[in-house]
Design a protein around this motif. Structure first.
Motif: not given
Length: 405
Positions: A115, A119, A122, A379, A384
């Motif tokens: 993640l 990032e 996201l 995730a 993600a």
């Protein structure tokens, strides 16, 4: 994230898991464990803060505008002498990761690595909860009181379960795991010489009768539809062969699927234990110690979780052979009382002997093959993007953590 960094993250997660397994720490004493987790987050460039003393909280994409979810792992071990003989077995006498919290922590680390790498993609914030004191220490309650769920919209967790085949899982709407509590019954009689029982009030005899009577509560005083377990796990009336003791102590555990049944069960235990003991001229003091409430999934979040599990393990992931609720307990129940969310039990059972024995066994070991797929499930829950290639296989069993460093 490309295949190579993802495979590397999984390999590091397995190393972390085995390092944690070798240095387990009991409830509220997870200081070295916390240090390892925080150092691992530092290595990923993830800012963190302490929570509930040995707990750690970190948030990725805090400014993202979408739904804010939390993902949880637990840290503590159990007071058990390990008997696995594995290279990464516990180095701490009488302390063992016999429930897989080392694996849950490593899985959240692997998810964190992934993640963090994506990032900026996201859709919403993701909070990582590394929680202490799950094994009866009410660590989740303390994490909440210290602000771990501030700003969180939904929370998800999981537990490995050796009784479920690998690649299968359960994540129902409603109750997934039972609430629990413990109790102590102190029977106070009048001891004396074994040759003159008529001059005594024998607490051992009374305790034997109380045990028999308590076992009939579930079958005769509660509805058959109420999932309830009442176990007597200890009788202590130490004396010697010629002495009737003054006192006897009975201890045990109870499990309930409906929080409303807790009070009724306690009333019945008190009524039956005191009444039975009185029939033998013995007084009985009843102490009840509530622990965790039932773990109750929220329907929308449970459906989302089932979708993530099916996407990772295949459409046959839901295990219809597991009777629910599981009568073990989880302090994840605290989170689900505060926020919508869901908890899953994911199968760990395979053809290796240590992956077939139950949790809390001295012969148990976490199945490292769960780390990669469950990190991917986390995730998916975070929205993600996924890695481009299949996950890495676990590192060779014969290599210790020190040898790989």
């Amino acid at each position: 994230m490309s295949a190579a960094p993802w495979d590397s993250a999984v390999a590091r997660a397995i190393e972390l898991r085995r390092a944690l397994h070798a240095e387990p720490e009991l409830t509220w004493a997870e200081h070295d464990t916390a240090a390892r987790v925080r150092a691992a987050l530092d290595g990923l460039g993830i800012a963190w803060c302490a929570c509930a003393d040995t707990g750690t909280v970190a948030t990725l994409a805090p400014a993202a505008g979408g739904r804010h979810i939390a993902l949880r792992a637990d840290l503590d071990a159990l007071p058990i002498h390990e008997q696995t003989g594995l290279p990464w077995r516990s180095r701490r006498e009488g302390c063992m990761h016999a429930c897989g919290h080392d694996g849950h922590t490593a899985t959240l680390y692997a998810a964190a690595a992934w993640l963090a790498a994506v990032e900026d993609r996201l859709p919403g914030p993701v909070t990582l909860l590394f929680q202490p004191a799950e094994e009866g220490g009410h660590g989740a309650e303390r994490m909440i009181s210290d602000g771990a769920l501030d700003g969180v919209d939904a929370v998800f967790g999981w537990h490995n379960w050796p009784a479920i085949p690998f690649g299968r899982a359960v994540c129902p709407d409603g109750v997934v795991m039972a609430g629990n509590g413990t109790y102590r019954l102190t029977l106070r009689g009048a001891g004396g010489h074994a040759s003159q029982p008529e001059l005594c009030r024998d607490p051992v005899l009374a305790a034997a009768a109380v045990v028999q009577a308590l076992q009939q509560i579930v079958s005769r005083r509660l509805p058959a539809q109420a999932a309830t377990v009442l176990s007597i796990t200890s009788i202590d009336a130490r004396s010697n062969p010629t002495v009737i003791p003054d006192d006897a102590v009975i201890e045990g555990s109870f499990r309930i699927a409906d929080a409303a049944d807790r009070e009724r069960l306690g009333e019945l235990m008190t009524e039956i234990a005191t009444g039975t003991a009185a029939g033998y001229g013995v007084a009985c003091e009843v102490e009840l110690f509530p622990r965790y409430g039932p773990t109750v999934n929220h329907a929308e979040e449970a459906a989302c979780y089932r979708g993530a599990l099916a996407a990772e393990f295949g459409p046959a992931v839901l295990d219809g052979g597991t009777r629910l609720p599981i009568m073990a307990s989880e302090d994840f129940s605290y989170y689900l009382r505060e926020r919508p969310g869901a908890f899953a039990l994911v199968g760990a059972g395979d053809d290796q002997a240590c992956h077939q024995v139950p949790c809390h066994s001295a012969r148990y070991d976490f199945n490292d093959a769960l780390i990669a797929p469950m990190a991917r499930v986390y995730a998916r829950l975070a929205g993600a993007p996924l890695p481009d290639a299949p996950v890495a296989h676990p590192l060779p069993d014969e290599a210790t953590t020190e040898e790989r460093q």
